[in-house]
Design an enzyme around this catalytic site. Structure first.
Site, PDB file in Angstrom:
ATOM      1  N   CYS A   1      10.412   1.214   2.106  1.00  0.00           N
ATOM      2  CA  CYS A   1      11.393   0.042   2.374  1.00  0.00           C
ATOM      3  C   CYS A   1      12.868   0.474   2.148  1.00  0.00           C
ATOM      4  O   CYS A   1      13.505   0.077   2.891  1.00  0.00           O
ATOM      5  CB  CYS A   1      11.135  -1.202   1.376  1.00  0.00           C
ATOM      6  SG  CYS A   1      10.990  -0.739  -0.296  1.00  0.00           S
TER       7      CYS A   1
ATOM      8  N   GLU B   1      11.007  -8.471  -3.443  1.00  0.00           N
ATOM      9  CA  GLU B   1      11.506  -7.098  -2.885  1.00  0.00           C
ATOM     10  C   GLU B   1      10.998  -7.014  -1.569  1.00  0.00           C
ATOM     11  O   GLU B   1       9.462  -6.798  -1.397  1.00  0.00           O
ATOM     12  CB  GLU B   1      11.102  -6.275  -3.965  1.00  0.00           C
ATOM     13  CG  GLU B   1      11.989  -4.858  -3.722  1.00  0.00           C
ATOM     14  CD  GLU B   1      11.484  -3.936  -2.841  1.00  0.00           C
ATOM     15  OE1 GLU B   1      11.587  -3.888  -1.609  1.00  0.00           O
ATOM     16  OE2 GLU B   1      10.548  -3.191  -3.372  1.00  0.00           O
TER      17      GLU B   1
ATOM     18  N   TRP C   1       0.734  -1.290   0.173  1.00  0.00           N
ATOM     19  CA  TRP C   1      -0.071  -0.103   0.022  1.00  0.00           C
ATOM     20  C   TRP C   1       0.953   1.309   0.145  1.00  0.00           C
ATOM     21  O   TRP C   1       0.377   2.469  -0.118  1.00  0.00           O
ATOM     22  CB  TRP C   1      -0.731   0.107   1.372  1.00  0.00           C
ATOM     23  CG  TRP C   1      -0.426  -0.461   2.604  1.00  0.00           C
ATOM     24  CD1 TRP C   1      -0.428  -1.612   3.060  1.00  0.00           C
ATOM     25  CD2 TRP C   1       0.581   0.537   3.532  1.00  0.00           C
ATOM     26  NE1 TRP C   1       0.376  -1.600   4.272  1.00  0.00           N
ATOM     27  CE2 TRP C   1       1.012  -0.636   4.468  1.00  0.00           C
ATOM     28  CE3 TRP C   1       1.019   1.724   3.227  1.00  0.00           C
ATOM     29  CZ2 TRP C   1       1.617   0.046   5.358  1.00  0.00           C
ATOM     30  CZ3 TRP C   1       1.863   2.205   4.392  1.00  0.00           C
ATOM     31  CH2 TRP C   1       2.259   1.233   5.550  1.00  0.00           C
TER      32      TRP C   1
ATOM     33  N   LYS D   1      -2.616  -8.299  -7.637  1.00  0.00           N
ATOM     34  CA  LYS D   1      -3.464  -8.249  -6.262  1.00  0.00           C
ATOM     35  C   LYS D   1      -2.868  -6.828  -5.603  1.00  0.00           C
ATOM     36  O   LYS D   1      -1.915  -7.212  -4.949  1.00  0.00           O
ATOM     37  CB  LYS D   1      -3.591  -9.390  -5.670  1.00  0.00           C
ATOM     38  CG  LYS D   1      -4.422  -9.374  -4.080  1.00  0.00           C
ATOM     39  CD  LYS D   1      -4.139 -10.253  -3.023  1.00  0.00           C
ATOM     40  CE  LYS D   1      -3.284  -9.674  -2.032  1.00  0.00           C
ATOM     41  NZ  LYS D   1      -3.847  -8.582  -1.431  1.00  0.00           N
TER      42      LYS D   1
ATOM     43  N   GLU E   1      12.509  -3.568  10.931  1.00  0.00           N
ATOM     44  CA  GLU E   1      11.795  -2.343  10.229  1.00  0.00           C
ATOM     45  C   GLU E   1      10.803  -1.724  10.909  1.00  0.00           C
ATOM     46  O   GLU E   1       9.727  -2.589  11.381  1.00  0.00           O
ATOM     47  CB  GLU E   1      11.349  -2.845   8.820  1.00  0.00           C
ATOM     48  CG  GLU E   1      10.987  -2.100   7.951  1.00  0.00           C
ATOM     49  CD  GLU E   1      10.760  -2.722   6.447  1.00  0.00           C
ATOM     50  OE1 GLU E   1      11.078  -1.917   5.486  1.00  0.00           O
ATOM     51  OE2 GLU E   1      10.214  -3.591   6.352  1.00  0.00           O
TER      52      GLU E   1
ATOM     53  N   TYR F   1       4.158 -21.171  -0.757  1.00  0.00           N
ATOM     54  CA  TYR F   1       3.003 -21.500  -1.698  1.00  0.00           C
ATOM     55  C   TYR F   1       3.748 -22.076  -2.782  1.00  0.00           C
ATOM     56  O   TYR F   1       3.113 -22.906  -3.673  1.00  0.00           O
ATOM     57  CB  TYR F   1       2.278 -20.063  -1.857  1.00  0.00           C
ATOM     58  CG  TYR F   1       1.616 -19.607  -1.063  1.00  0.00           C
ATOM     59  CD1 TYR F   1       1.313 -20.153   0.141  1.00  0.00           C
ATOM     60  CD2 TYR F   1       1.442 -18.152  -0.830  1.00  0.00           C
ATOM     61  CE1 TYR F   1       0.754 -19.775   1.284  1.00  0.00           C
ATOM     62  CE2 TYR F   1       1.016 -17.560   0.191  1.00  0.00           C
ATOM     63  CZ  TYR F   1       0.473 -18.347   1.230  1.00  0.00           C
ATOM     64  OH  TYR F   1      -0.027 -17.718   2.262  1.00  0.00           O
TER      65      TYR F   1
ATOM     66  N   SER G   1       6.439  -7.304   3.042  1.00  0.00           N
ATOM     67  CA  SER G   1       7.422  -7.733   4.200  1.00  0.00           C
ATOM     68  C   SER G   1       8.252  -9.002   4.057  1.00  0.00           C
ATOM     69  O   SER G   1       7.758  -9.786   3.340  1.00  0.00           O
ATOM     70  CB  SER G   1       6.510  -7.918   5.362  1.00  0.00           C
ATOM     71  OG  SER G   1       5.649  -8.971   5.432  1.00  0.00           O
TER      72      SER G   1
END
Length: 494
Positions: A299, A264, A164, A188, A398, A252, A242
């Site tokens: 980030c 990333e 976001w 997504k 972070e 997955y 993250s």
């Protein structure tokens, strides 16, 4: 951009935010919905379709058809490039609406959304549009009896999952090279910022992208993201977010079709200032800008200021003064320099990091408190802490907020050791006038990008990505196409 706060507020009141998925070139409502809440004032912006496995199946099936039998991968590269340029032109026409949507859904000051976020998206679409027909296959010299051909072909269906904090910039970094290569995409966006991505998909269809080439499904990570990561119809998964969630996508892939996963991830970027910096005032101003830009929700934010003890107090005081003067407030006011954090839960998480650091012995020089009271938004004063213990959570984890930890050192080896004392390796900064020092330290820093006498600078010609637990693969530049293409060798006996 000369619009006033009143102009943006009126435009926001008139903006119609559609929350349907975009699948196979048209809107798809689905069943369940979720509310997108603005961090600006806590109001509900829109009810958005909430994707489950069924909606993800539909989107992947559309992308699969578009890749297997549709025109997109079979177009001449120049034709794909022209389509991306038309896409960019329509984005330019809708630039204000897209910037406003970003500002409303995630709190970025509207001036930054318009001038930074949308500029980056437009540059990315145009750069890859212009690059599309300029890539060459190879014919290695082998033997006189054979002809060898090495072709780069589109991989297939790309699943792209973006966060976001830069919802359109990071979406562009994924979809533009994938589309230029001839792939089809299921995007997504974060459930906190889906509205701008859904608008972007509608604009892509208006620009003439064939049905199924760019699909967008809204939903949360544990359901929609998991379904995309596990889907056997997805050939490549590109994720920004993250490190913890990145691990899930690797699992997955292992549990499904062994799709390639490009990550990333997070960062805890050091910014090293030496006494011989060419301009100490500029170094301090850039350190403050870097950690407070985009509310620190970045980030690559230079969240660890490593400053030589000879100039530590001068630099720290300058950063503290800048933090105190920073204009925090309504993101729809073009004069605002820092808007709200993404939501109250994140605000409390960031404040928890500050409290934990103080409890561990750090000194809070400024900030740490929410403001202004009564707005309903998630605003935090820019925060600077020094005397931060090297092993504390604030020094190692972070935060993803406007919180700077200051650390001092006495020699260069100590600075490099401090800089590398983290699991992350996304970016780093270095300020020095000595050319040898610049080269030696840049080589010693374990980071995907090292900025010398600047921070957050570059363009589409250079790759971006991390080392260590900051991920793998690269966005931006021609290197990004490596993620979305396969090499095929053809050997012909003559």
């Amino acid at each position: 951009m000369d619009a006033t706060a009143d102009d943006w507020t009126r435009r926001a009141a008139a903006l119609r935010l559609a929350g349907a998925h975009h699948i196979d070139g048209s809107a798809h409502e689905g069943g369940a919905v979720f509310a997108v809440v603005s961090p600006r004032d806590g109001t509900v912006l829109a009810e958005v379709a909430d994707a489950g496995a069924a909606e993800v199946d539909l989107a992947v099936a559309a992308a699969r058809r578009a890749f297997d039998t549709g025109p997109w991968p079979r177009l001449a590269p120049a034709a794909r490039g022209r389509a991306l340029l038309r896409f960019a032109d329509l984005v330019e026409e809708r630039r204000a609406d897209l910037a406003l949507t970003v500002s409303l859904e995630m709190g970025k000051p509207v001036r930054d959304a318009y001038e930074v976020e949308l500029r980056a998206l437009l540059a990315t679409l145009r750069w890859y549009g212009e690059l599309a027909d300029k890539l060459a296959d190879a014919s290695p010299h082998t033997t006189p009896e054979a002809l060898a051909l090495v072709a780069r072909e589109p991989t297939g269906v790309v699943g792209a999952v973006v966060p976001w904090n830069f919802p359109l910039t990071l979406a562009g970094w994924k979809i533009a090279p994938a589309l230029a290569a001839g792939c089809t995409v299921v995007l997504k966006p974060s459930e906190r910022s889906p509205l701008s991505a859904l608008l972007l998909a509608r604009i892509a269809t208006e620009a003439g992208l064939p049905p199924g080439v760019l699909n967008v499904v809204a939903g949360d990570g544990p359901v929609a993201g998991r379904a995309l990561g596990l889907h056997p119809g997805v050939d490549v998964l590109a994720f920004t977010g993250s490190t913890a969630v990145g691990r899930h996508y690797l699992r997955y892939a292992a549990d499904s079709n062994l799709k390639r996963v490009w990550l990333e991830l997070g960062g805890k970027s050091p910014n090293i200032i030496l006494p011989d910096a060419p301009d100490l005032d500029l170094a301090a101003a850039t350190a403050a800008w870097g950690i407070f830009f985009n509310q620190g929700e970045m980030c690559t934010a230079p969240s660890r200021l490593l400053v030589h003890s000879a100039v530590a107090e001068r630099i720290t005081e300058a950063v503290v003064e800048r933090a105190r003067r920073l204009r925090v407030g309504d993101p729809l006011d073009p004069a605002t320099e820092m808007g709200p954090l993404i939501g109250p839960d994140h605000l409390e998480r960031v404040r928890g990091h500050i409290r934990g650091a103080v409890d561990a012995g750090a000194r809070l020089r400024t900030g740490g408190e929410p403001l202004p009271a009564g707005t309903g938004g998630s605003y935090l004063r820019p925060s600077v802490l020094d005397r931060v213990p090297a092993g504390s959570r604030l020094a190692r984890e972070e935060v993803f907020g406007p919180v700077l930890s200051v650390h001092t050192f006495d020699d260069l080896d100590e600075a490099v050791a401090l800089a590398n004392a983290t699991d992350y390796g996304l970016a780093a900064g270095l300020w020095t006038s000595d050319l040898s020092t610049a080269h030696r330290v840049s080589r010693a820093l374990r980071a995907g990008t090292v900025w010398v006498n600047c921070y957050e600078e570059g363009d589409l010609t250079v790759p971006f990505g991390g080392m260590k637990q900051s991920g793998n693969g690269r966005d931006k530049s021609a290197h990004a196409l490596e993620k979305y293409t396969d090499l095929k060798t053809t050997w012909i006996r003559l």
